[in-house]
Enzyme design. Structure first.
Site, PDB file in Angstrom:
ATOM      1  N   VAL A  59       0.803  -1.229   0.000  1.00  0.00           N
ATOM      2  CA  VAL A  59       0.000   0.000   0.000  1.00  0.00           C
ATOM      3  C   VAL A  59       0.834   1.276   0.000  1.00  0.00           C
ATOM      4  CG1 VAL A  59      -2.233  -0.744   0.913  1.00  0.00           C
ATOM      5  CG2 VAL A  59      -0.347  -0.288   2.503  1.00  0.00           C
TER       6      VAL A  59
ATOM      7  N   SER B 235      -8.638   2.828  14.803  1.00  0.00           N
ATOM      8  CA  SER B 235      -8.570   1.991  16.016  1.00  0.00           C
ATOM      9  C   SER B 235      -9.122   2.784  17.198  1.00  0.00           C
ATOM     10  CB  SER B 235      -7.116   1.612  16.300  1.00  0.00           C
ATOM     11  OG  SER B 235      -6.992   0.941  17.541  1.00  0.00           O
TER      12      SER B 235
ATOM     13  N   TYR C 202       1.927   3.631  16.720  1.00  0.00           N
ATOM     14  CA  TYR C 202       0.658   3.083  16.232  1.00  0.00           C
ATOM     15  C   TYR C 202      -0.494   4.063  16.491  1.00  0.00           C
ATOM     16  CZ  TYR C 202      -3.253  -0.196  15.670  1.00  0.00           C
ATOM     17  OH  TYR C 202      -4.424  -0.812  15.274  1.00  0.00           O
TER      18      TYR C 202
ATOM     19  N   ALA D  87      -0.393   7.224  17.012  1.00  0.00           N
ATOM     20  CA  ALA D  87      -0.258   8.440  16.200  1.00  0.00           C
ATOM     21  C   ALA D  87      -0.802   8.211  14.791  1.00  0.00           C
ATOM     22  CB  ALA D  87       1.204   8.877  16.146  1.00  0.00           C
TER      23      ALA D  87
HETATM   24  P1  NAD Z   1      -4.207  -8.632  10.003  1.00  0.00           P
HETATM   25  O1  NAD Z   1      -2.749  -8.667  10.255  1.00  0.00           O
HETATM   26  O2  NAD Z   1      -4.977  -9.911  10.047  1.00  0.00           O
HETATM   27  O3  NAD Z   1      -4.525  -7.921   8.617  1.00  0.00           O
HETATM   28  C1  NAD Z   1      -3.760  -6.877   8.089  1.00  0.00           C
HETATM   29  C2  NAD Z   1      -3.612  -7.129   6.587  1.00  0.00           C
HETATM   30  O4  NAD Z   1      -2.895  -6.045   6.007  1.00  0.00           O
HETATM   31  C3  NAD Z   1      -2.814  -8.396   6.299  1.00  0.00           C
HETATM   32  O5  NAD Z   1      -3.514  -9.149   5.312  1.00  0.00           O
HETATM   33  C4  NAD Z   1      -1.489  -7.896   5.778  1.00  0.00           C
HETATM   34  O6  NAD Z   1      -0.885  -8.767   4.834  1.00  0.00           O
HETATM   35  C5  NAD Z   1      -1.907  -6.576   5.137  1.00  0.00           C
HETATM   36  N1  NAD Z   1      -0.796  -5.637   5.038  1.00  0.00           N
HETATM   37  C6  NAD Z   1       0.078  -5.287   6.016  1.00  0.00           C
HETATM   38  N2  NAD Z   1       0.973  -4.425   5.536  1.00  0.00           N
HETATM   39  C7  NAD Z   1       0.683  -4.226   4.229  1.00  0.00           C
HETATM   40  C8  NAD Z   1       1.261  -3.449   3.201  1.00  0.00           C
HETATM   41  N3  NAD Z   1       2.346  -2.710   3.409  1.00  0.00           N
HETATM   42  N4  NAD Z   1       0.693  -3.499   1.972  1.00  0.00           N
HETATM   43  C9  NAD Z   1      -0.393  -4.258   1.726  1.00  0.00           C
HETATM   44  N5  NAD Z   1      -0.986  -5.015   2.659  1.00  0.00           N
HETATM   45  C10 NAD Z   1      -0.452  -4.999   3.903  1.00  0.00           C
HETATM   46  O7  NAD Z   1      -4.802  -7.603  11.070  1.00  0.00           O
HETATM   47  P2  NAD Z   1      -6.250  -6.940  11.270  1.00  0.00           P
HETATM   48  O8  NAD Z   1      -6.466  -6.954  12.733  1.00  0.00           O
HETATM   49  O9  NAD Z   1      -7.276  -7.494  10.372  1.00  0.00           O
HETATM   50  O10 NAD Z   1      -5.911  -5.424  10.866  1.00  0.00           O
HETATM   51  C11 NAD Z   1      -6.610  -4.690   9.901  1.00  0.00           C
HETATM   52  C12 NAD Z   1      -6.718  -3.236  10.335  1.00  0.00           C
HETATM   53  O11 NAD Z   1      -7.499  -3.180  11.527  1.00  0.00           O
HETATM   54  C13 NAD Z   1      -5.380  -2.571  10.663  1.00  0.00           C
HETATM   55  O12 NAD Z   1      -5.354  -1.272  10.103  1.00  0.00           O
HETATM   56  C14 NAD Z   1      -5.388  -2.482  12.177  1.00  0.00           C
HETATM   57  O13 NAD Z   1      -4.635  -1.411  12.674  1.00  0.00           O
HETATM   58  C15 NAD Z   1      -6.869  -2.323  12.451  1.00  0.00           C
HETATM   59  N6  NAD Z   1      -7.260  -2.685  13.815  1.00  0.00           N
HETATM   60  C16 NAD Z   1      -7.171  -3.982  14.267  1.00  0.00           C
HETATM   61  C17 NAD Z   1      -7.540  -4.279  15.572  1.00  0.00           C
HETATM   62  C18 NAD Z   1      -7.462  -5.675  16.131  1.00  0.00           C
HETATM   63  O14 NAD Z   1      -7.608  -5.855  17.355  1.00  0.00           O
HETATM   64  N7  NAD Z   1      -7.253  -6.699  15.330  1.00  0.00           N
HETATM   65  C19 NAD Z   1      -8.006  -3.263  16.407  1.00  0.00           C
HETATM   66  C20 NAD Z   1      -8.080  -1.963  15.923  1.00  0.00           C
HETATM   67  C21 NAD Z   1      -7.708  -1.683  14.615  1.00  0.00           C
END
Ligand code: NAD
Length: 259
Positions: free
Chosen positions: A62, A141, A156, A158
């Site tokens: 990304v 988040s 994170y 920030a």
């Molecule tokens: P996850 O690790 O399962 O999914 C993240 C996805 O992003 C993965 O498929 C990974 O391959 C992809 N990714 C990472 N870096 C990338 C890059 N540079 N280019 C392209 N793809 C990339 O985690 P998730 O929990 O599903 O996270 C998704 C979003 O939700 C994130 O932005 C995270 O900050 C947010 N979030 C998650 C939680 C939680 O508790 N799981 C809470 C709050 C916010």
């Protein structure tokens, strides 16, 4: 030219992104499944197709301008339009005391979470404008928006605060084009994000309080599911949320009110 509505989901290979892609496909969208893990994306597309939906694998980091340009152009040219963008890809990165957090660790979190979100919108907004409107959903988040107690999560938090600021700023800028921009702020959700988390010296950064037992009130302490967030993504993508823009929606079972 195909007339189906088209949704781009970044970080679609796992967790919230994968669940959102599946839910949007069930709601009738063609899915651009973007991420940097080809095998996971291929599995997702196969699962969507098995259910009668349509999706295409887009392998890109990304934060990489050329790769994002190619991926978004390929999607828009293949289907002739783009209606919904879910800027979801993200990492927790390194959580450490500020005097121990290395510049390259800070930069990595900024690059994926903030530059990645910028790049996703920079490349997709022209297509949303051309479609006459659309919906952007940014996955932020509770961290950085109403929770500041995750030990050492300064970089994170920030980025997550920055994503909400982007949603609010852009809701105003893009309203004239009928493009809505909202931020989803999840609490703890059961995904594999912990694989991308490196916590150091948390004894130095932990806040010395004892959370009440069951610190997610609605579940008695259990984390939420990616599908819980995906239902909200579908709502914010759809016309049912037509008057909602520039809004953070916390989806945390009340966790962020306690923490
Ligand atoms: P996850 O690790 O399962 O999914 C993240 C996805 O992003 C993965 O498929 C990974 O391959 C992809 N990714 C990472 N870096 C990338 C890059 N540079 N280019 C392209 N793809 C990339 O985690 P998730 O929990 O599903 O996270 C998704 C979003 O939700 C994130 O932005 C995270 O900050 C947010 N979030 C998650 C939680 C939680 O508790 N799981 C809470 C709050 C916010």
């Amino acid at each position: 030219m195909a007339q189906e509505k088209v949704a781009l989901v970044t970080g679609a290979g796992s967790g919230i992104g994968r669940a959102s892609a599946i839910a949007l496909a069930k709601d009738g969208y063609v899915i651009g499944a973007l991420g940097h893990t080809a095998d996971e994306l291929e599995k997702l597309v196969a699962d969507i197709e098995k259910d009668g939906g349509e999706a295409v694998v887009l392998v890109a980091d990304v934060a990489d301008e050329a790769a994002m340009d190619e991926a978004v152009t390929r999607l828009a040219e293949k289907y002739g339009r783009l209606d919904v963008v879910v800027a979801n890809a993200g990492i927790n990165g390194v959580w450490a005391p500020i005097d121990d957090l290395k510049p390259e660790e800070w930069d990595k979190t900024m690059t994926v979470n903030l530059r990645g979100t910028y790049m996703t919108l920079h490349k997709t907004v022209p297509h949303l404008k051309a479609a006459g409107g659309g919906s952007i959903v940014i996955i932020s988040s509770i961290n950085g928006t109403r929770t500041f107690t995750s030990p050492g999560a300064t970089a994170y938090s920030a980025t997550k605060a920055g994503q909400l600021a982007m949603a609010q700023q852009l809701a105003l800028e893009l309203g004239q084009y009928k493009i809505r921009v909202n931020a989803i702020c999840p609490g703890a959700i059961e995904t594999k994000i912990d694989d991308n988390t490196d916590i150091r010296s948390s004894h130095e950064t932990e806040i010395p309080v004892e959370w009440p037992e069951g610190d997610i009130p609605i579940t008695g302490g259990e984390a939420g599911l990616s599908e819980d967030v995906a239902d909200l993504v579908v709502f914010l993508a759809s016309d049912k949320s037509r008057h909602i823009t520039g809004t953070p929606v916390w989806i945390d079972g009340g966790q962020g009110l306690l923490r």
